[in-house]
Write an enzyme that holds these catalytic residues in place. Structure first.
Site, PDB file in Angstrom:
ATOM      1  N   LYS A  39      -9.853   6.039 -18.423  1.00  0.00           N
ATOM      2  CA  LYS A  39     -10.271   6.565 -19.722  1.00  0.00           C
ATOM      3  C   LYS A  39      -9.101   6.551 -20.706  1.00  0.00           C
ATOM      4  CE  LYS A  39     -13.934   7.113 -17.218  1.00  0.00           C
ATOM      5  NZ  LYS A  39     -14.236   8.343 -16.510  1.00  0.00           N
TER       6      LYS A  39
ATOM      7  N   TYR B 255     -18.113  15.831 -14.130  1.00  0.00           N
ATOM      8  CA  TYR B 255     -18.377  14.397 -14.097  1.00  0.00           C
ATOM      9  C   TYR B 255     -19.386  14.115 -12.973  1.00  0.00           C
ATOM     10  CZ  TYR B 255     -17.663   9.438 -13.449  1.00  0.00           C
ATOM     11  OH  TYR B 255     -17.861   8.086 -13.321  1.00  0.00           O
TER      12      TYR B 255
ATOM     13  N   ARG C 274       0.844  -1.211   0.000  1.00  0.00           N
ATOM     14  CA  ARG C 274       0.000   0.000   0.000  1.00  0.00           C
ATOM     15  C   ARG C 274       0.870   1.247   0.000  1.00  0.00           C
ATOM     16  NH1 ARG C 274      -1.289   1.672   4.609  1.00  0.00           N
ATOM     17  NH2 ARG C 274      -2.008  -0.308   5.457  1.00  0.00           N
TER      18      ARG C 274
ATOM     19  N   ASP D  49      -9.177  18.516 -13.420  1.00  0.00           N
ATOM     20  CA  ASP D  49      -9.420  17.154 -13.902  1.00  0.00           C
ATOM     21  C   ASP D  49      -9.073  17.147 -15.388  1.00  0.00           C
ATOM     22  OD1 ASP D  49     -10.512  14.823 -14.971  1.00  0.00           O
ATOM     23  OD2 ASP D  49     -12.207  14.793 -13.580  1.00  0.00           O
TER      24      ASP D  49
HETATM   25  C1  LIG Z   1     -14.653   8.742 -15.222  1.00  0.00           C
HETATM   26  C2  LIG Z   1     -14.306  10.070 -14.750  1.00  0.00           C
HETATM   27  C3  LIG Z   1     -13.973  10.297 -13.406  1.00  0.00           C
HETATM   28  C4  LIG Z   1     -14.058   9.208 -12.367  1.00  0.00           C
HETATM   29  O1  LIG Z   1     -13.108   8.221 -12.571  1.00  0.00           O
HETATM   30  P1  LIG Z   1     -13.320   6.671 -12.183  1.00  0.00           P
HETATM   31  O2  LIG Z   1     -12.046   6.046 -12.667  1.00  0.00           O
HETATM   32  O3  LIG Z   1     -14.539   6.186 -12.880  1.00  0.00           O
HETATM   33  O4  LIG Z   1     -13.460   6.614 -10.700  1.00  0.00           O
HETATM   34  C5  LIG Z   1     -13.606  11.575 -13.046  1.00  0.00           C
HETATM   35  N1  LIG Z   1     -13.562  12.587 -13.931  1.00  0.00           N
HETATM   36  C6  LIG Z   1     -13.876  12.406 -15.240  1.00  0.00           C
HETATM   37  C7  LIG Z   1     -13.818  13.563 -16.182  1.00  0.00           C
HETATM   38  C8  LIG Z   1     -14.256  11.148 -15.689  1.00  0.00           C
HETATM   39  O5  LIG Z   1     -14.590  10.989 -16.973  1.00  0.00           O
END
Ligand SMILES: *Cc1c(COP(=O)(O)O)cnc(C)c1O
Length: 380
Positions: free
Chosen positions: A195, A98, A46, A170
């Site tokens: 993603k 999101y 961890r 983000d």
């Molecule tokens: C999918 C997504 C998240 C969250 O991520 P996870 O891996 O699903 O927890 C946060 N911000 C954006 C822009 C996303 O597309």
């Protein structure tokens, strides 16, 4: 080294013990100590893992930050980030977010009394007015999900810092291949590596990249204390995804442009959102701060929910599924899927109507994607 070379080589040395050109997957939860607290730099999985460390170093380099930290999911990264902002902290966030990010923000408001103001950050006067009062965190997505609004990073970072806040971006939609927020002064970059960075729809992962050494130390402490860490195997898959990020983002961009051009001006379409179109209200800003426009397109069908559902049902190459950023094209109905957790009134206030469809354009042949959309529209 230039960016596309760094994708493959930055902080990814040949394994010194074997010469392996890829980071080995160290599936070990613990590491031998020669004597109590005498170890080879690794103690417990961890706290740190050699495969994860290679990924974290690569992410830091690609975003231009000091420290990279990998997490079990994008929301795991966000939850760890929010540990730093206790009750009575004030967060000023973009309004188009999101869905899961907003859900976690609202949980922190209800559970811990964190104050959160949502602002349409395309409007700098609105940002300035929201930041007349002190703030602790300014939270930006650009391009936004699902409406692909663009935020002027340099301007909002400056206003955030003037209000005493740290600024987090983000960067999931753009990826560092197209946009590097730290170069515009941001303090923290967040990713869902699920993603584009992973890129193959086969893992769930997240990351934080910190610009300042002090933040790096603080969030590394929180990463270990909270424990939302990824498996070494998943770290390996994200590293493998990074190697092709440059060519994938180029291909995603070509696909998105082909799809957007079919939608633009089509009689069954009320509005197309794609920052690469000259008709996008912030096309010039996107051109200035990004090295491409990404692979996401959203479209509002003139016939509302019924037309949207018909359109979804007729697509053959695009698969109806949540998520985005993989090699395969996906389509989403935000109002009932990814953004269903946002109350209807709030959803409609920011422009997520029942007729809105979000397309994640993959790297299939752009002509097939354009054709798929054209045929599905004709029956919508
Ligand atoms: C999918 C997504 C998240 C969250 O991520 P996870 O891996 O699903 O927890 C946060 N911000 C954006 C822009 C996303 O597309």
């Amino acid at each position: 080294m230039r960016f596309n070379t760094r994708l493959i080589h930055a902080a990814q040395p040949v394994d010194p013990s074997t010469g392996a050109v890829n980071a080995p997957i160290y599936l070990s939860s613990t590491f031998r100590q020669r004597a109590p607290n005498r170890n080879q730099g690794w103690v417990y999985g961890r706290s740190g893992n050699p495969t994860r460390a290679v990924l974290e170093g690569a992410l830091a380099s690609l975003e231009g930050g000091r420290t990279g930290l990998a997490f079990a999911s994008g929301l795991g990264a966000l939850a760890t980030l929010l540990e730093e902002f206790p009750s009575a902290s004030r967060i000023v966030s973009i309004d188009d977010l999101y869905g899961g990010t907003r859900r976690l923000f609202e949980h922190h408001r209800a559970q811990f009394g964190v104050r959160i103001d949502y602002v349409d950050m395309r409007d700098l006067a609105a940002v300035r007015s929201a930041l007349e009062a002190p703030a602790d965190l300014v939270y930006i997505e650009t391009p936004t999900n699902p409406l692909l609004k663009i935020v002027d990073l340099r301007a909002v970072v400056r206003l955030g810092h003037r209000a005493g806040a740290r600024v987090a971006v983000d960067n999931t939609f753009a990826t560092p291949a197209l946009q590097r927020p730290i170069e515009f002064g941001a303090d923290i970059v967040l990713h869902s590596t699920t993603k584009y960075l992973g890129g193959h729809s086969d893992i769930i992962g997240g990351a934080l990249v910190l610009a300042a050494r002090k933040d790096g130390e603080r969030f590394a402490w929180l990463q270990n204390a909270v424990g939302a860490v990824p498996s070494p195997f998943d770290c390996f898959l994200v590293l493998r995804g990074l190697h092709t990020l440059g060519i994938r983002m180029r291909a995603h961009g070509e696909s998105a442009r082909a799809v957007a051009e079919v939608l633009d001006g089509h009689p069954k379409v009320a509005r197309v959102h794609f920052p690469g179109l000259a008709s996008h209200p912030q096309h010039a800003l996107a051109h200035r701060q990004m090295a491409g426009y990404g692979g996401m397109v959203s479209v509002e069908l003139a016939g509302g929910r019924r037309a949207a559902l018909k359109f979804l049902g007729r697509l053959k190459v695009f698969t109806l599924a949540e998520s985005l950023g993989g090699v395969e094209s996906l389509v989403d109905h935000p109002a009932s899927m990814t953004h269903a957790s946002i109350p209807r009134a709030a959803r409609e206030a920011i422009g997520i109507s029942d007729g809105l469809v979000r397309l994640s354009c993959g790297i299939e042949d752009p002509a097939d994607l354009a054709e798929d959309v054209r045929v599905a529209l004709s029956g919508a």
